[in-house]
Write a protein that holds these residues in place. Structure first.
Motif, short mmCIF file in Angstrom:
data_model
loop_
_atom_site.label_atom_id
_atom_site.label_comp_id
_atom_site.label_asym_id
_atom_site.label_seq_id
_atom_site.Cartn_x
_atom_site.Cartn_y
_atom_site.Cartn_z
N GLU A 41 29.62 13.98 -99.27
CA GLU A 41 29.13 14.66 -98.07
C GLU A 41 29.05 16.16 -98.27
N ARG A 42 30.09 16.73 -98.87
CA ARG A 42 30.10 18.18 -99.15
C ARG A 42 28.98 18.57 -100.11
N LEU A 43 28.80 17.76 -101.15
CA LEU A 43 27.75 18.05 -102.13
C LEU A 43 26.36 17.90 -101.53
N ALA A 44 26.19 16.92 -100.66
CA ALA A 44 24.90 16.72 -100.01
C ALA A 44 24.54 17.93 -99.15
N GLU A 45 25.56 18.57 -98.58
CA GLU A 45 25.33 19.77 -97.79
C GLU A 45 24.92 20.94 -98.68
N ARG A 46 25.46 21.00 -99.89
CA ARG A 46 25.23 22.13 -100.81
C ARG A 46 24.06 21.93 -101.77
N ALA A 47 23.83 20.67 -102.17
CA ALA A 47 22.79 20.40 -103.17
C ALA A 47 21.51 19.94 -102.48
N ALA A 48 20.42 20.12 -103.15
CA ALA A 48 19.12 19.73 -102.61
C ALA A 48 18.82 18.25 -102.87
N VAL A 49 19.81 17.51 -103.34
CA VAL A 49 19.62 16.09 -103.62
C VAL A 49 20.66 15.27 -102.86
N LYS A 50 20.29 14.06 -102.50
CA LYS A 50 21.23 13.17 -101.83
C LYS A 50 22.23 12.65 -102.84
N THR A 51 23.48 12.72 -102.49
CA THR A 51 24.55 12.26 -103.35
C THR A 51 25.41 11.27 -102.57
N PHE A 67 22.60 15.66 -111.71
CA PHE A 67 21.56 16.67 -111.82
C PHE A 67 22.21 18.05 -111.82
N ILE A 68 21.52 19.01 -112.38
CA ILE A 68 22.05 20.36 -112.49
C ILE A 68 22.38 20.95 -111.11
N GLU A 69 21.60 20.60 -110.10
CA GLU A 69 21.87 21.09 -108.74
C GLU A 69 23.21 20.59 -108.23
N VAL A 70 23.57 19.39 -108.63
CA VAL A 70 24.86 18.82 -108.21
C VAL A 70 26.01 19.54 -108.93
N VAL A 71 25.84 19.80 -110.21
CA VAL A 71 26.87 20.53 -110.96
C VAL A 71 27.05 21.93 -110.37
N LEU A 72 25.95 22.56 -110.01
CA LEU A 72 26.02 23.88 -109.39
C LEU A 72 26.76 23.81 -108.05
N ALA A 73 26.51 22.76 -107.28
CA ALA A 73 27.21 22.59 -106.00
C ALA A 73 28.71 22.38 -106.22
N TYR A 74 29.08 21.61 -107.25
CA TYR A 74 30.50 21.45 -107.60
C TYR A 74 31.11 22.81 -107.88
N ALA A 75 30.42 23.61 -108.68
CA ALA A 75 30.93 24.94 -109.05
C ALA A 75 31.13 25.81 -107.82
N ARG A 76 30.17 25.79 -106.93
CA ARG A 76 30.28 26.60 -105.71
C ARG A 76 31.42 26.13 -104.82
N LEU A 77 31.57 24.83 -104.68
CA LEU A 77 32.66 24.30 -103.86
C LEU A 77 34.02 24.68 -104.42
#
Length: 94
Positions: A41-51, A67-77
């Motif tokens: 849920e947190r990643l879906a809020e941060r990333a442009a892809v559904k997780t 996807f790279i967008e998900v890894v970036l969202a992990y990093a930001r969180l």
């Protein structure tokens, strides 16, 4: 090009996939005190892809590469640099 190679391919040249990626993604989720569902849920809020929680499980068990967008969202969180996640020689300071 499959999902596994998409993240680690640059200009047609394959790069080695990080050996510790799954371990680090799990470490981030645990440090944040989140369930797989909450992390999705947190990643879906941060990333442009559904997780989904199923995807989180696959990432953590090294069954799929995010996807790279998900890894970036992990990093930001986790408030870490993305290279700390994908570089096997760097540790996460959580």
């Amino acid at each position: 090009m499959g999902i596994r190679s998409a993240l680690f391919t640059h200009m047609g040249h394959k790069r080695h996939r990080p050996n510790r990626l799954a371990e680090k993604l799990l470490q981030i989720r645990k440090a944040l005190g989140l369930s797989q569902k909450e992390m999705a849920e947190r990643l879906a809020e941060r990333a442009a892809v559904k997780t989904t929680s199923k995807n989180i499980s696959k990432y953590e068990r090294d069954r799929s590469v995010p996807f790279i967008e998900v890894v970036l969202a992990y990093a930001r969180l986790a408030n870490v640099e993305m290279n700390q996640i994908v570089d096997d020689d760097l540790d996460l300071n959580l």
